[in-house]
Design a protein around this motif. Structure first.
Motif, PDB file in Angstrom:
ATOM      1  N   GLN A   1       0.853  -1.185   0.000  1.00 28.76           N
ATOM      2  CA  GLN A   1       0.000   0.000   0.000  1.00 28.76           C
ATOM      3  C   GLN A   1       0.893   1.241   0.000  1.00 28.76           C
ATOM      4  OE1 GLN A   1      -3.502  -0.295   2.294  1.00 28.76           O
ATOM      5  NE2 GLN A   1      -3.898   1.892   2.398  1.00 28.76           N
ATOM      6  N   VAL A   2       0.556   2.165  -0.891  1.00 28.37           N
ATOM      7  CA  VAL A   2       1.373   3.363  -1.108  1.00 28.37           C
ATOM      8  C   VAL A   2       0.510   4.590  -0.881  1.00 28.37           C
ATOM      9  CG1 VAL A   2       2.754   4.644  -2.785  1.00 28.37           C
ATOM     10  CG2 VAL A   2       2.801   2.145  -2.789  1.00 28.37           C
ATOM     11  N   CYS A   3       1.051   5.580  -0.163  1.00 27.76           N
ATOM     12  CA  CYS A   3       0.307   6.808   0.144  1.00 27.76           C
ATOM     13  C   CYS A   3       1.123   8.018  -0.310  1.00 27.76           C
ATOM     14  CB  CYS A   3       0.049   6.894   1.651  1.00 27.76           C
ATOM     15  SG  CYS A   3      -0.768   8.408   2.173  1.00 27.76           S
ATOM     16  N   ILE A   4       0.466   8.939  -0.983  1.00 27.86           N
ATOM     17  CA  ILE A   4       1.149  10.147  -1.448  1.00 27.86           C
ATOM     18  C   ILE A   4       0.370  11.375  -0.983  1.00 27.86           C
ATOM     19  CG2 ILE A   4      -0.009  10.042  -3.716  1.00 27.86           C
ATOM     20  CD1 ILE A   4       2.587  11.247  -4.897  1.00 27.86           C
ATOM     21  N   THR A   5       1.092  12.345  -0.453  1.00 29.50           N
ATOM     22  CA  THR A   5       0.498  13.608  -0.001  1.00 29.50           C
ATOM     23  C   THR A   5       1.378  14.759  -0.473  1.00 29.50           C
ATOM     24  OG1 THR A   5       1.731  13.767   2.078  1.00 29.50           O
ATOM     25  CG2 THR A   5      -0.285  12.430   2.110  1.00 29.50           C
ATOM     26  N   ASP A   6       1.006  15.980  -0.085  1.00 29.05           N
ATOM     27  CA  ASP A   6       1.833  17.128  -0.454  1.00 29.05           C
ATOM     28  C   ASP A   6       3.197  17.089   0.219  1.00 29.05           C
ATOM     29  OD1 ASP A   6       0.370  17.484   1.983  1.00 29.05           O
ATOM     30  OD2 ASP A   6       0.935  19.595   1.985  1.00 29.05           O
ATOM     31  N   ALA A   7       3.376  16.244   1.242  1.00 30.51           N
ATOM     32  CA  ALA A   7       4.655  16.185   1.952  1.00 30.51           C
ATOM     33  C   ALA A   7       5.676  15.302   1.256  1.00 30.51           C
ATOM     34  CB  ALA A   7       4.424  15.697   3.382  1.00 30.51           C
ATOM     35  N   ASN A   8       5.226  14.340   0.438  1.00 32.02           N
ATOM     36  CA  ASN A   8       6.193  13.451  -0.214  1.00 32.02           C
ATOM     37  C   ASN A   8       6.048  13.428  -1.741  1.00 32.02           C
ATOM     38  OD1 ASN A   8       3.904  11.916  -0.641  1.00 32.02           O
ATOM     39  ND2 ASN A   8       4.473  10.252   0.746  1.00 32.02           N
ATOM     40  N   ALA A   9       5.105  14.222  -2.279  1.00 31.72           N
ATOM     41  CA  ALA A   9       4.850  14.189  -3.725  1.00 31.72           C
ATOM     42  C   ALA A   9       6.111  14.546  -4.533  1.00 31.72           C
ATOM     43  CB  ALA A   9       3.712  15.138  -4.079  1.00 31.72           C
ATOM     44  N   HIS A  10       6.965  15.395  -3.960  1.00 32.17           N
ATOM     45  CA  HIS A  10       8.179  15.787  -4.696  1.00 32.17           C
ATOM     46  C   HIS A  10       9.165  14.632  -4.831  1.00 32.17           C
ATOM     47  CE1 HIS A  10       9.277  16.125  -0.481  1.00 32.17           C
ATOM     48  NE2 HIS A  10      10.549  16.173  -0.831  1.00 32.17           N
ATOM     49  N   LYS A  11       8.914  13.517  -4.144  1.00 29.93           N
ATOM     50  CA  LYS A  11       9.791  12.350  -4.226  1.00 29.93           C
ATOM     51  C   LYS A  11       9.163  11.222  -5.063  1.00 29.93           C
ATOM     52  CE  LYS A  11      13.334  13.309  -1.411  1.00 29.93           C
ATOM     53  NZ  LYS A  11      14.757  13.143  -1.770  1.00 29.93           N
ATOM     54  N   ALA A  12       8.071  11.517  -5.757  1.00 28.42           N
ATOM     55  CA  ALA A  12       7.369  10.473  -6.519  1.00 28.42           C
ATOM     56  C   ALA A  12       8.260   9.894  -7.624  1.00 28.42           C
ATOM     57  CB  ALA A  12       6.081  11.039  -7.102  1.00 28.42           C
TER      58      ALA A  12
END
Length: 442
Positions: free
Chosen positions: A420-431
Protein backbone atom coordinates in the motif's frame (compact mmCIF):
# COMPACT_ATOMS: atom_id res chain seq x y z
CA UNK A 1 20.94 15.89 39.81
CA UNK A 2 20.43 13.75 42.90
CA UNK A 3 17.74 13.26 45.51
CA UNK A 4 19.94 15.19 47.93
CA UNK A 5 19.81 18.38 45.88
CA UNK A 6 16.78 17.79 43.66
CA UNK A 7 16.73 18.17 39.90
CA UNK A 8 14.77 20.07 37.25
CA UNK A 9 12.63 16.95 36.78
CA UNK A 10 12.16 15.93 40.46
CA UNK A 11 12.68 19.20 42.27
CA UNK A 12 12.12 18.15 45.89
CA UNK A 13 15.32 17.40 47.76
CA UNK A 14 15.41 14.73 50.46
CA UNK A 15 15.12 17.25 53.27
CA UNK A 16 12.06 18.88 51.72
CA UNK A 17 10.42 15.50 51.13
CA UNK A 18 11.04 14.51 54.77
CA UNK A 19 9.48 17.76 55.99
CA UNK A 20 6.34 17.18 53.90
CA UNK A 21 6.00 13.59 55.11
CA UNK A 22 6.39 14.76 58.68
CA UNK A 23 3.68 17.38 58.14
CA UNK A 24 1.15 14.76 57.00
CA UNK A 25 2.23 12.30 59.68
CA UNK A 26 3.63 9.36 57.70
CA UNK A 27 7.06 7.72 57.81
CA UNK A 28 7.80 7.36 54.10
CA UNK A 29 6.38 7.95 50.60
CA UNK A 30 5.08 4.37 50.27
CA UNK A 31 2.65 5.00 53.12
CA UNK A 32 0.88 7.55 50.91
CA UNK A 33 -0.15 4.94 48.39
CA UNK A 34 -2.10 1.70 48.52
CA UNK A 35 -0.50 -0.37 45.77
CA UNK A 36 -1.35 -4.11 45.79
CA UNK A 37 1.64 -6.37 46.24
CA UNK A 38 0.91 -8.22 43.00
CA UNK A 39 1.36 -5.19 40.77
CA UNK A 40 4.01 -3.36 42.78
CA UNK A 41 7.40 -2.92 41.07
CA UNK A 42 10.05 -4.34 43.36
CA UNK A 43 13.37 -3.81 41.66
CA UNK A 44 15.94 -1.28 40.55
CA UNK A 45 15.56 0.79 37.38
CA UNK A 46 19.30 0.71 36.82
CA UNK A 47 19.38 4.25 35.44
CA UNK A 48 22.59 6.03 36.34
CA UNK A 49 22.42 9.83 36.83
CA UNK A 50 23.81 11.82 33.89
CA UNK A 51 24.44 15.45 33.18
CA UNK A 52 22.20 17.17 30.62
CA UNK A 53 25.14 17.37 28.20
CA UNK A 54 25.91 13.65 28.49
CA UNK A 55 22.24 12.77 28.13
CA UNK A 56 21.94 14.84 24.94
CA UNK A 57 25.01 13.14 23.44
CA UNK A 58 23.65 9.70 24.24
CA UNK A 59 20.19 10.41 22.85
CA UNK A 60 21.61 12.01 19.70
CA UNK A 61 23.70 8.90 19.06
CA UNK A 62 20.68 6.65 19.72
CA UNK A 63 18.35 8.56 17.39
CA UNK A 64 21.09 8.67 14.76
CA UNK A 65 20.73 4.89 14.40
CA UNK A 66 17.21 5.32 12.95
CA UNK A 67 16.86 4.83 9.22
CA UNK A 68 16.35 8.08 7.34
CA UNK A 69 13.53 6.88 5.09
CA UNK A 70 11.20 8.77 2.80
CA UNK A 71 7.81 7.46 3.79
CA UNK A 72 4.95 6.68 1.43
CA UNK A 73 2.93 5.19 4.28
CA UNK A 74 -0.65 5.99 5.28
CA UNK A 75 -3.42 3.73 6.61
CA UNK A 76 -4.69 6.31 9.08
CA UNK A 77 -1.47 8.29 9.58
CA UNK A 78 -1.11 11.03 6.97
CA UNK A 79 1.74 13.46 6.63
CA UNK A 80 0.68 16.88 5.32
CA UNK A 81 2.91 19.94 5.35
CA UNK A 82 2.31 21.96 8.53
CA UNK A 83 2.91 25.67 7.89
CA UNK A 84 5.17 27.54 10.31
CA UNK A 85 2.30 29.76 11.41
CA UNK A 86 0.89 26.76 13.30
CA UNK A 87 4.04 26.47 15.45
CA UNK A 88 4.39 30.22 15.89
CA UNK A 89 0.84 30.80 17.09
CA UNK A 90 0.24 27.60 19.04
CA UNK A 91 3.50 28.06 20.98
CA UNK A 92 2.60 31.50 22.27
CA UNK A 93 2.87 31.60 26.05
CA UNK A 94 -0.84 32.12 26.59
CA UNK A 95 -1.55 28.76 24.94
CA UNK A 96 1.27 26.77 26.57
CA UNK A 97 0.58 25.82 30.16
CA UNK A 98 0.74 22.67 32.23
CA UNK A 99 -2.64 23.64 33.66
CA UNK A 100 -5.85 22.77 31.81
CA UNK A 101 -6.24 25.53 29.26
CA UNK A 102 -10.00 25.59 29.13
CA UNK A 103 -10.98 26.76 32.57
CA UNK A 104 -13.89 29.10 31.83
CA UNK A 105 -12.92 31.71 34.38
CA UNK A 106 -9.42 32.36 33.03
CA UNK A 107 -9.06 31.48 29.38
CA UNK A 108 -11.56 33.15 27.10
CA UNK A 109 -9.03 33.13 24.26
CA UNK A 110 -8.46 29.40 24.35
CA UNK A 111 -12.16 28.70 24.70
CA UNK A 112 -12.80 30.84 21.62
CA UNK A 113 -10.19 28.83 19.67
CA UNK A 114 -11.91 25.57 20.64
CA UNK A 115 -15.30 27.03 19.73
CA UNK A 116 -13.90 27.93 16.29
CA UNK A 117 -12.54 24.37 15.95
CA UNK A 118 -15.99 22.96 16.74
CA UNK A 119 -17.60 25.39 14.29
CA UNK A 120 -15.31 24.28 11.46
CA UNK A 121 -16.19 20.63 12.14
CA UNK A 122 -19.89 21.51 12.01
CA UNK A 123 -19.38 23.21 8.65
CA UNK A 124 -17.41 20.30 7.20
CA UNK A 125 -19.70 17.51 8.45
CA UNK A 126 -23.08 19.22 8.16
CA UNK A 127 -23.93 17.92 11.64
CA UNK A 128 -24.87 20.59 14.20
CA UNK A 129 -22.91 19.34 17.23
CA UNK A 130 -19.14 18.75 17.46
CA UNK A 131 -17.13 18.32 20.63
CA UNK A 132 -13.81 20.03 21.26
CA UNK A 133 -11.63 17.02 20.50
CA UNK A 134 -10.96 13.48 21.64
CA UNK A 135 -7.82 11.35 21.87
CA UNK A 136 -7.81 9.88 18.36
CA UNK A 137 -9.99 8.29 15.69
CA UNK A 138 -10.04 4.89 17.43
CA UNK A 139 -11.42 6.20 20.73
CA UNK A 140 -13.88 8.41 18.84
CA UNK A 141 -15.23 5.30 17.08
CA UNK A 142 -15.51 3.43 20.37
CA UNK A 143 -17.34 6.34 22.00
CA UNK A 144 -19.74 6.40 19.04
CA UNK A 145 -20.59 2.73 19.69
CA UNK A 146 -21.26 3.50 23.36
CA UNK A 147 -23.45 6.43 22.31
CA UNK A 148 -25.41 4.12 19.99
CA UNK A 149 -26.02 1.79 22.90
CA UNK A 150 -27.45 4.67 24.96
CA UNK A 151 -29.65 6.42 22.42
CA UNK A 152 -31.10 3.60 20.37
CA UNK A 153 -34.76 3.08 21.23
CA UNK A 154 -35.02 -0.68 20.55
CA UNK A 155 -32.86 -3.39 22.09
CA UNK A 156 -29.89 -4.63 20.11
CA UNK A 157 -26.20 -4.89 20.71
CA UNK A 158 -24.55 -5.68 17.36
CA UNK A 159 -21.98 -3.25 15.97
CA UNK A 160 -20.93 -3.83 12.36
CA UNK A 161 -17.53 -2.70 11.11
CA UNK A 162 -15.83 -3.21 7.71
CA UNK A 163 -13.79 -6.30 6.97
CA UNK A 164 -10.92 -3.95 6.13
CA UNK A 165 -10.39 -2.02 9.37
CA UNK A 166 -7.08 -0.93 10.83
CA UNK A 167 -6.19 -3.45 13.57
CA UNK A 168 -5.42 -0.75 16.14
CA UNK A 169 -8.84 0.80 15.65
CA UNK A 170 -10.56 -2.57 16.03
CA UNK A 171 -8.53 -3.31 19.16
CA UNK A 172 -9.58 -0.08 20.89
CA UNK A 173 -13.22 -0.72 19.94
CA UNK A 174 -13.05 -4.24 21.41
CA UNK A 175 -11.49 -2.90 24.61
CA UNK A 176 -14.14 -0.20 25.04
CA UNK A 177 -17.00 -2.67 24.57
CA UNK A 178 -15.52 -5.43 26.73
CA UNK A 179 -17.73 -5.88 29.76
CA UNK A 180 -20.84 -4.62 27.97
CA UNK A 181 -23.39 -6.68 26.12
CA UNK A 182 -22.34 -5.19 22.81
CA UNK A 183 -20.61 -7.35 20.20
CA UNK A 184 -18.48 -6.32 17.23
CA UNK A 185 -18.99 -8.12 13.94
CA UNK A 186 -17.51 -7.56 10.48
CA UNK A 187 -19.21 -7.24 7.11
CA UNK A 188 -17.53 -8.11 3.80
CA UNK A 189 -16.00 -5.72 1.28
CA UNK A 190 -16.37 -5.88 -2.48
CA UNK A 191 -13.32 -4.72 -4.43
CA UNK A 192 -12.25 -2.46 -1.56
CA UNK A 193 -15.64 -0.90 -0.82
CA UNK A 194 -18.66 -1.97 1.24
CA UNK A 195 -20.55 -4.98 -0.13
CA UNK A 196 -23.92 -3.31 0.46
CA UNK A 197 -25.97 -6.36 -0.55
CA UNK A 198 -24.06 -8.57 1.91
CA UNK A 199 -24.39 -5.92 4.63
CA UNK A 200 -28.15 -5.81 4.05
CA UNK A 201 -28.32 -9.53 4.82
CA UNK A 202 -26.61 -8.95 8.17
CA UNK A 203 -28.22 -5.80 9.54
CA UNK A 204 -31.44 -6.35 11.50
CA UNK A 205 -33.33 -4.86 14.43
CA UNK A 206 -30.65 -6.22 16.77
CA UNK A 207 -28.10 -3.87 15.18
CA UNK A 208 -27.07 -0.89 17.26
CA UNK A 209 -24.58 0.74 14.85
CA UNK A 210 -23.18 0.37 11.34
CA UNK A 211 -19.72 1.85 10.78
CA UNK A 212 -18.27 2.68 7.37
CA UNK A 213 -15.26 4.72 6.23
CA UNK A 214 -14.79 7.21 3.44
CA UNK A 215 -12.10 6.97 2.22
CA UNK A 216 -11.60 3.35 3.24
CA UNK A 217 -8.44 2.14 4.92
CA UNK A 218 -7.25 1.11 1.45
CA UNK A 219 -7.79 4.61 0.13
CA UNK A 220 -10.81 3.91 -2.07
CA UNK A 221 -13.71 6.34 -2.12
CA UNK A 222 -16.96 4.82 -0.90
CA UNK A 223 -19.68 5.34 -3.52
CA UNK A 224 -22.85 4.00 -1.82
CA UNK A 225 -22.85 5.82 1.50
CA UNK A 226 -26.47 6.97 1.16
CA UNK A 227 -27.59 3.35 0.75
CA UNK A 228 -25.65 2.34 3.85
CA UNK A 229 -27.22 5.20 5.80
CA UNK A 230 -30.69 4.23 4.64
CA UNK A 231 -30.05 0.60 5.55
CA UNK A 232 -29.05 1.60 9.09
CA UNK A 233 -32.02 3.94 9.45
CA UNK A 234 -34.51 1.28 8.31
CA UNK A 235 -33.30 -0.94 11.14
CA UNK A 236 -33.21 1.83 13.76
CA UNK A 237 -29.42 1.56 13.93
CA UNK A 238 -27.02 4.50 14.06
CA UNK A 239 -24.89 5.15 10.99
CA UNK A 240 -21.35 6.14 12.00
CA UNK A 241 -19.01 7.44 9.30
CA UNK A 242 -15.21 7.56 9.66
CA UNK A 243 -13.30 10.20 7.70
CA UNK A 244 -10.83 13.07 8.17
CA UNK A 245 -10.64 16.85 7.81
CA UNK A 246 -9.00 16.95 4.37
CA UNK A 247 -11.27 14.31 2.86
CA UNK A 248 -14.34 16.14 4.17
CA UNK A 249 -13.45 19.12 1.99
CA UNK A 250 -14.08 17.11 -1.17
CA UNK A 251 -16.27 14.08 -0.46
CA UNK A 252 -20.02 13.95 0.18
CA UNK A 253 -21.15 15.84 3.27
CA UNK A 254 -21.82 13.19 5.96
CA UNK A 255 -25.17 14.71 6.98
CA UNK A 256 -26.42 14.43 3.39
CA UNK A 257 -25.86 10.66 3.30
CA UNK A 258 -27.61 10.02 6.61
CA UNK A 259 -24.66 9.88 9.01
CA UNK A 260 -25.75 10.10 12.65
CA UNK A 261 -22.20 10.33 13.96
CA UNK A 262 -18.96 11.33 12.24
CA UNK A 263 -15.66 10.25 13.76
CA UNK A 264 -12.11 10.26 12.49
CA UNK A 265 -8.67 11.73 12.66
CA UNK A 266 -8.46 15.52 12.82
CA UNK A 267 -4.70 15.42 13.35
CA UNK A 268 -4.13 15.17 9.60
CA UNK A 269 -3.89 18.96 9.86
CA UNK A 270 -1.72 20.80 12.37
CA UNK A 271 0.35 17.82 13.44
CA UNK A 272 3.46 16.21 11.99
CA UNK A 273 3.09 12.49 11.42
CA UNK A 274 4.20 10.80 14.64
CA UNK A 275 2.41 7.40 14.45
CA UNK A 276 1.21 7.96 17.97
CA UNK A 277 -0.40 11.22 19.01
CA UNK A 278 -3.75 11.80 17.35
CA UNK A 279 -6.74 14.08 17.48
CA UNK A 280 -10.17 12.50 17.38
CA UNK A 281 -13.02 14.34 15.73
CA UNK A 282 -16.58 13.70 16.85
CA UNK A 283 -19.76 15.27 15.44
CA UNK A 284 -23.37 14.21 15.73
CA UNK A 285 -27.02 15.24 15.54
CA UNK A 286 -28.56 17.75 17.93
CA UNK A 287 -30.90 15.17 19.43
CA UNK A 288 -27.83 13.40 20.87
CA UNK A 289 -26.36 16.59 22.34
CA UNK A 290 -26.53 15.43 25.95
CA UNK A 291 -24.99 12.07 25.10
CA UNK A 292 -21.81 13.45 23.50
CA UNK A 293 -18.62 12.31 25.27
CA UNK A 294 -15.99 14.82 26.37
CA UNK A 295 -16.51 18.56 26.40
CA UNK A 296 -18.38 21.13 24.34
CA UNK A 297 -17.61 24.83 24.30
CA UNK A 298 -20.56 27.18 23.91
CA UNK A 299 -20.97 30.90 23.44
CA UNK A 300 -23.24 33.29 25.29
CA UNK A 301 -23.19 36.83 26.73
CA UNK A 302 -22.00 37.98 30.11
CA UNK A 303 -23.75 40.47 32.45
CA UNK A 304 -22.32 43.34 30.42
CA UNK A 305 -23.71 41.89 27.17
CA UNK A 306 -20.24 40.94 25.98
CA UNK A 307 -19.71 37.77 23.94
CA UNK A 308 -18.45 35.07 26.33
CA UNK A 309 -17.32 31.47 25.88
CA UNK A 310 -17.74 28.68 28.39
CA UNK A 311 -17.78 24.93 28.74
CA UNK A 312 -21.44 24.11 28.37
CA UNK A 313 -21.58 20.32 28.64
CA UNK A 314 -19.13 17.99 30.34
CA UNK A 315 -21.02 14.76 30.82
CA UNK A 316 -18.13 12.85 32.34
CA UNK A 317 -17.89 11.28 35.74
CA UNK A 318 -15.56 13.95 37.15
CA UNK A 319 -18.36 16.51 36.93
CA UNK A 320 -21.60 14.55 37.31
CA UNK A 321 -22.74 11.38 39.03
CA UNK A 322 -20.97 8.31 37.70
CA UNK A 323 -24.20 6.58 36.67
CA UNK A 324 -25.14 9.58 34.51
CA UNK A 325 -21.73 10.03 32.88
CA UNK A 326 -21.46 9.35 29.16
CA UNK A 327 -17.71 8.86 29.19
CA UNK A 328 -14.76 8.61 31.52
CA UNK A 329 -12.56 10.75 29.31
CA UNK A 330 -10.56 12.85 31.75
CA UNK A 331 -8.75 15.16 29.38
CA UNK A 332 -8.83 16.04 25.73
CA UNK A 333 -6.51 17.23 23.01
CA UNK A 334 -7.23 20.93 23.44
CA UNK A 335 -3.81 22.20 22.34
CA UNK A 336 -3.74 19.79 19.38
CA UNK A 337 -7.23 20.92 18.39
CA UNK A 338 -5.90 24.48 18.52
CA UNK A 339 -3.18 23.53 16.01
CA UNK A 340 -5.71 21.86 13.71
CA UNK A 341 -7.94 24.94 13.88
CA UNK A 342 -5.02 27.24 13.00
CA UNK A 343 -4.05 25.04 10.05
CA UNK A 344 -7.65 24.90 8.81
CA UNK A 345 -8.07 28.67 9.13
CA UNK A 346 -4.73 29.26 7.38
CA UNK A 347 -5.78 27.09 4.43
CA UNK A 348 -9.26 28.54 4.14
CA UNK A 349 -12.04 26.86 2.12
CA UNK A 350 -10.48 27.11 -1.35
CA UNK A 351 -6.97 25.90 -0.42
CA UNK A 352 -8.42 23.09 1.67
CA UNK A 353 -10.33 21.92 -1.43
CA UNK A 354 -7.14 22.32 -3.52
CA UNK A 355 -5.25 20.14 -1.03
CA UNK A 356 -7.98 17.48 -1.17
CA UNK A 357 -8.04 17.53 -4.97
CA UNK A 358 -4.27 17.01 -5.00
CA UNK A 359 -4.82 13.90 -2.85
CA UNK A 360 -6.99 12.45 -5.64
CA UNK A 361 -4.90 13.65 -8.57
CA UNK A 362 -1.50 12.62 -7.15
CA UNK A 363 -2.72 9.17 -6.11
CA UNK A 364 -4.14 8.51 -9.58
CA UNK A 365 -0.94 9.71 -11.29
CA UNK A 366 1.37 7.63 -9.10
CA UNK A 367 -0.81 4.52 -9.48
CA UNK A 368 -0.73 4.92 -13.26
CA UNK A 369 3.09 5.16 -13.28
CA UNK A 370 3.49 2.08 -11.05
CA UNK A 371 0.97 0.16 -13.13
CA UNK A 372 3.16 0.73 -16.17
CA UNK A 373 6.03 -1.21 -14.56
CA UNK A 374 6.34 -4.93 -15.39
CA UNK A 375 5.36 -7.02 -12.36
CA UNK A 376 3.03 -4.44 -10.75
CA UNK A 377 -0.70 -3.73 -10.95
CA UNK A 378 -1.98 -0.49 -9.46
CA UNK A 379 -4.46 0.24 -8.11
CA UNK A 380 -5.71 -3.21 -7.20
CA UNK A 381 -9.22 -1.93 -6.51
CA UNK A 382 -10.89 -0.46 -9.59
CA UNK A 383 -12.07 2.63 -7.71
CA UNK A 384 -11.37 6.31 -7.27
CA UNK A 385 -8.73 6.80 -4.59
CA UNK A 386 -7.81 9.42 -2.02
CA UNK A 387 -4.15 9.69 -1.01
CA UNK A 388 -3.41 5.93 -1.12
CA UNK A 389 -3.98 2.72 -3.04
CA UNK A 390 -3.01 -0.94 -3.01
CA UNK A 391 -0.43 -2.36 -5.44
CA UNK A 392 -0.30 -6.02 -6.45
CA UNK A 393 3.19 -7.34 -7.17
CA UNK A 394 4.26 -10.61 -8.80
CA UNK A 395 7.16 -10.98 -6.35
CA UNK A 396 6.63 -11.36 -2.58
CA UNK A 397 5.57 -8.00 -1.19
CA UNK A 398 7.78 -8.22 1.89
CA UNK A 399 10.88 -8.70 -0.26
CA UNK A 400 10.06 -5.69 -2.44
CA UNK A 401 9.34 -3.54 0.61
CA UNK A 402 12.66 -4.62 2.10
CA UNK A 403 14.54 -3.72 -1.08
CA UNK A 404 12.74 -0.35 -1.25
CA UNK A 405 13.76 0.30 2.34
CA UNK A 406 17.39 -0.31 1.37
CA UNK A 407 16.91 2.35 -1.30
CA UNK A 408 15.49 4.73 1.31
CA UNK A 409 11.70 4.37 0.85
CA UNK A 410 9.06 2.95 3.19
CA UNK A 411 5.72 1.46 2.09
CA UNK A 412 3.17 -0.80 3.82
CA UNK A 413 2.99 -4.55 3.28
CA UNK A 414 -0.70 -5.53 3.46
CA UNK A 415 -0.63 -9.03 1.95
CA UNK A 416 1.64 -11.70 0.55
CA UNK A 417 1.67 -9.89 -2.79
CA UNK A 418 0.08 -6.58 -1.78
CA UNK A 419 1.72 -3.25 -0.94
CA UNK A 420 0.00 0.00 0.00
CA UNK A 421 1.37 3.36 -1.11
CA UNK A 422 0.31 6.81 0.14
CA UNK A 423 1.15 10.15 -1.45
CA UNK A 424 0.50 13.61 0.00
CA UNK A 425 1.83 17.13 -0.45
CA UNK A 426 4.66 16.19 1.95
CA UNK A 427 6.19 13.45 -0.21
CA UNK A 428 4.85 14.19 -3.72
CA UNK A 429 8.18 15.79 -4.70
CA UNK A 430 9.79 12.35 -4.23
CA UNK A 431 7.37 10.47 -6.52
CA UNK A 432 9.87 10.26 -9.40
CA UNK A 433 12.51 8.74 -7.12
CA UNK A 434 10.00 6.22 -5.71
CA UNK A 435 9.01 5.05 -9.19
CA UNK A 436 12.68 4.70 -10.11
CA UNK A 437 13.29 2.73 -6.91
CA UNK A 438 10.41 0.37 -7.72
CA UNK A 439 11.82 -0.11 -11.21
CA UNK A 440 15.23 -0.90 -9.75
CA UNK A 441 14.06 -3.56 -7.30
CA UNK A 442 11.61 -5.46 -9.54
Amino acid sequence: MTRERGSPYAPHAEGETAAMLDAVGVDDEEALFDIPEGVRFDGEFGIEPRSEQALRRELTALLGRNDDLTEFMGRGHYDHYVPSIVDNLSQRAEFLTSYTQYQPEITQGFLQALFEYQSMLVELTGLPVANCSMYDSATALAEAARLADRVRQASGTRVFVPEFLRSGKRGVLDNYLAGTEMTVETYPMDDGNVDVEALAELVDDETAMVYAENPTVRGSIEERLAEIGELASENDALFCLGTDLVALALLEEPASVGADVVVGEAGVLGLPNAYGMGLGLFATREEYLRQVPGRLVGVSEDAADRRAYTLTLQTREQHIRRERATSNICTNQAWVALRAAIHLAWLGPSELVDLAEDCVRDAAALAERLDALVGLKAPVHDRHHFREFVVRCDQPAAAIAGDLETEGYAVHVVGEHLLQVCITDANAHKADELVAAFEGVL
